[in-house]
Design a protein around this motif. Sequence first.
Motif, PDB file in Angstrom:
ATOM      1  N   LEU A  40       0.857  -1.184   0.000  1.00  0.00           N
ATOM      2  CA  LEU A  40       0.000   0.000   0.000  1.00  0.00           C
ATOM      3  C   LEU A  40       0.894   1.235   0.000  1.00  0.00           C
ATOM      4  O   LEU A  40       1.889   1.270   0.719  1.00  0.00           O
ATOM      5  N   GLN A  45      -2.666   3.967   2.630  1.00  0.00           N
ATOM      6  CA  GLN A  45      -2.596   3.586   4.047  1.00  0.00           C
ATOM      7  C   GLN A  45      -3.293   4.623   4.911  1.00  0.00           C
ATOM      8  O   GLN A  45      -4.049   4.274   5.823  1.00  0.00           O
ATOM      9  N   TYR A  48      -7.003   4.389   4.496  1.00  0.00           N
ATOM     10  CA  TYR A  48      -7.504   3.140   5.083  1.00  0.00           C
ATOM     11  C   TYR A  48      -7.629   3.268   6.602  1.00  0.00           C
ATOM     12  O   TYR A  48      -8.662   2.969   7.175  1.00  0.00           O
ATOM     13  N   ILE A  79       1.840   6.887   8.411  1.00  0.00           N
ATOM     14  CA  ILE A  79       0.658   6.298   9.042  1.00  0.00           C
ATOM     15  C   ILE A  79       0.812   6.187  10.554  1.00  0.00           C
ATOM     16  O   ILE A  79      -0.158   6.003  11.279  1.00  0.00           O
TER      17      ILE A  79
END
Length: 196
Positions: A40, A45, A48, A79
Amino acid sequence: MGRLIAEQVVTADGYAADPAGGIDFFESLIQPGEDGDVGLNDAEQLAYVAQVDAILFGATTYRMFADYWPKVDPEVEHIAELINRVPKFVVSNTLASAPWGDGEIEILRGDGVAAAAQLKQRFATIIVWGSLTLTDALFRSGLVDELHLRVVPVLLGSGRSFSPAEVGEGAGAGGLELDHVETKPGGVLSVRYLVR
């Protein structure tokens, strides 16, 4: 009631751990593809994890995440800030505490299924990463709403499945509806199923 997502990284033959419980095959997920990307990219990311209102762990996966994510530089792993900020819970009857960076996350004692059901009353979207023993119980109880698989191009031949054997028993049990599938760099396949 909230939505519970179980996400697993599995081999092409359906194993989430090797026979000794190891997850070295995950290396296939983090090796860059031809364009330097992995399973990803940052934008995917972030989008998500941004949909997630809470993270639920079993004790083993909690230890792996707690050893890594609080220490990561968010300038490198974008992230990390989101993962560190989202409310997190660990199901355990043995952990005395659950440190996460400079703080702690809440330990849910007793029955993991009951704890997950209560979280589904409090949060719109909960994700369970890994946590095979907990995920088995959640599948058996019918609490899993979506199954997300990241299938890596590796064959193990044996090991630990990502779901309990008895999940398919009974009339209509174990039914999945394909919601999305996408190929990723390095031969990784991202598959999303709705659990019926």
